[in-house]
Enzyme design. Structure first.
Site, PDB file in Angstrom:
ATOM      1  N   ALA A 159       0.784  -0.991   0.030  1.00  0.00           N
ATOM      2  CA  ALA A 159      -0.096   0.025  -0.031  1.00  0.00           C
ATOM      3  C   ALA A 159       0.882   1.050  -0.029  1.00  0.00           C
ATOM      4  CB  ALA A 159      -0.929   0.004   1.073  1.00  0.00           C
TER       5      ALA A 159
ATOM      6  N   GLY B 232      -0.578  -5.211   0.781  1.00  0.00           N
ATOM      7  CA  GLY B 232      -1.435  -5.000   0.062  1.00  0.00           C
ATOM      8  C   GLY B 232      -1.558  -5.583  -1.423  1.00  0.00           C
TER       9      GLY B 232
ATOM     10  N   GLU C 287      -2.135  -9.164  -0.763  1.00  0.00           N
ATOM     11  CA  GLU C 287      -3.488  -9.708  -0.751  1.00  0.00           C
ATOM     12  C   GLU C 287      -4.417  -9.399  -1.900  1.00  0.00           C
ATOM     13  OE1 GLU C 287      -4.625  -7.670   3.767  1.00  0.00           O
ATOM     14  OE2 GLU C 287      -3.373  -6.624   2.502  1.00  0.00           O
TER      15      GLU C 287
ATOM     16  N   GLU D 110       3.139  -6.246   7.574  1.00  0.00           N
ATOM     17  CA  GLU D 110       2.503  -5.133   8.216  1.00  0.00           C
ATOM     18  C   GLU D 110       2.976  -4.916   9.616  1.00  0.00           C
ATOM     19  OE1 GLU D 110      -0.099  -5.964   4.571  1.00  0.00           O
ATOM     20  OE2 GLU D 110       1.024  -6.904   6.050  1.00  0.00           O
TER      21      GLU D 110
END
Length: 258
Positions: free
Chosen positions: A67, A113, A116, A136
């Site tokens: 991200a 992300g 993911e 994370e």
């Protein structure tokens, strides 16, 4: 070839090649990119000429390196919850439940992300230099776009927690051994491997493929509902044109024309 702000879109024949085009940022998922992806997915879902998607990243370094962390700095607790909920609803869950096959072509780093995003796809193919991880915890966070749920489904609780708690990256070879990816190939074979998989899928019934995706997803989300979903979808298939063609072709000893 169509170019938008953050994506390259190419749709030769029945396959949409969707490339996240932010190589200078290692294709990081900022809010604008996710908003754009949500809109593109809806368009491809409605496009009857598109039978499948290959999702990849621009450049030779990253699929999606994570991200855009700079956007996190000023978020409140409520803002962060809303960001995660929106990302689930508008992008990750849309991909996961997409009625057409979506293959992630992982051409480098798939972190946070980005991993993911790949987890939300139906099939994952990685090049042999790809690195994957959920780092994370290094930021005092946990995955927020489905990683805590989808990764254990693929690799099991122990390996998933190892990845999440250490935050360390794993190699493509480990990802293959653990069941995180379906295939590992050389970079020059990455897209052709995805294309060959879709070619096999396109030779079969698209309505049956969509029903299979739905039934599998229901069973994973609610195991008590999975068998009933399968029974319902199995019965519904008998009223489709593809069933008529498939059975006729079988009895006539010819290839079906789906």
């Amino acid at each position: 070839m169509e170019q938008s702000t953050n994506f390259l879109i190419d749709i030769p024949n029945h396959t949409a090649y969707l490339t996240i085009n932010r190589p200078a940022k290692l294709n990081a998922l900022n809010r604008a990119t996710l908003v754009e992806l949500s809109s593109i997915l809806q368009r491809l879902k409605d496009d009857k000429q598109v039978r499948g998607i290959i999702l990849t990243g621009a450049g030779d370094k990253a699929f999606v390196a994570g991200a855009d962390i700079a956007e996190f700095r000023d978020l409140s607790e409520d803002d962060a919850r809303e960001l995660a909920a929106w990302g689930h609803r508008e992008v990750m869950d849309v991909l996961y439940n997409f009625p057409k096959p979506v293959i992630a072509a992982i051409n480098g780093f798939a972190l946070g992300g980005g991993l993911e995003l790949a987890l939300a796809c139906h099939i994952r193919v990685a090049n042999d230099t790809a690195k994957m991880g959920l780092p994370e915890v290094s930021l005092g966070l946990i995955p927020g776009y489905g990683g805590t749920q989808r990764l254990p489904q693929l690799v099991g609780r122990g390996k998933a927690l190892e990845m999440m708690l250490t935050g360390e990256m794993i190699s493509a070879a480990d990802a293959l051994q653990w069941g995180l990816v379906n295939y590992v190939v050389a970079q020059e074979e990455l897209l052709s491997t995805c294309e060959q998989l879709l070619k096999k899928i396109y030779a079969k019934s698209s309505t049956a493929a969509a029903a299979a995706i739905s039934a599998v997803n229901i069973g994973l989300a609610k195991p008590e509902d999975g068998y009933q979903a399968e029974i319902h979808a199995f019965g519904a298939a008998f009223s489709t044109a593809d069933f008529e063609e498939g059975v006729s072709a079988f009895l006539e000893k010819r290839k079906p024309n789906f």
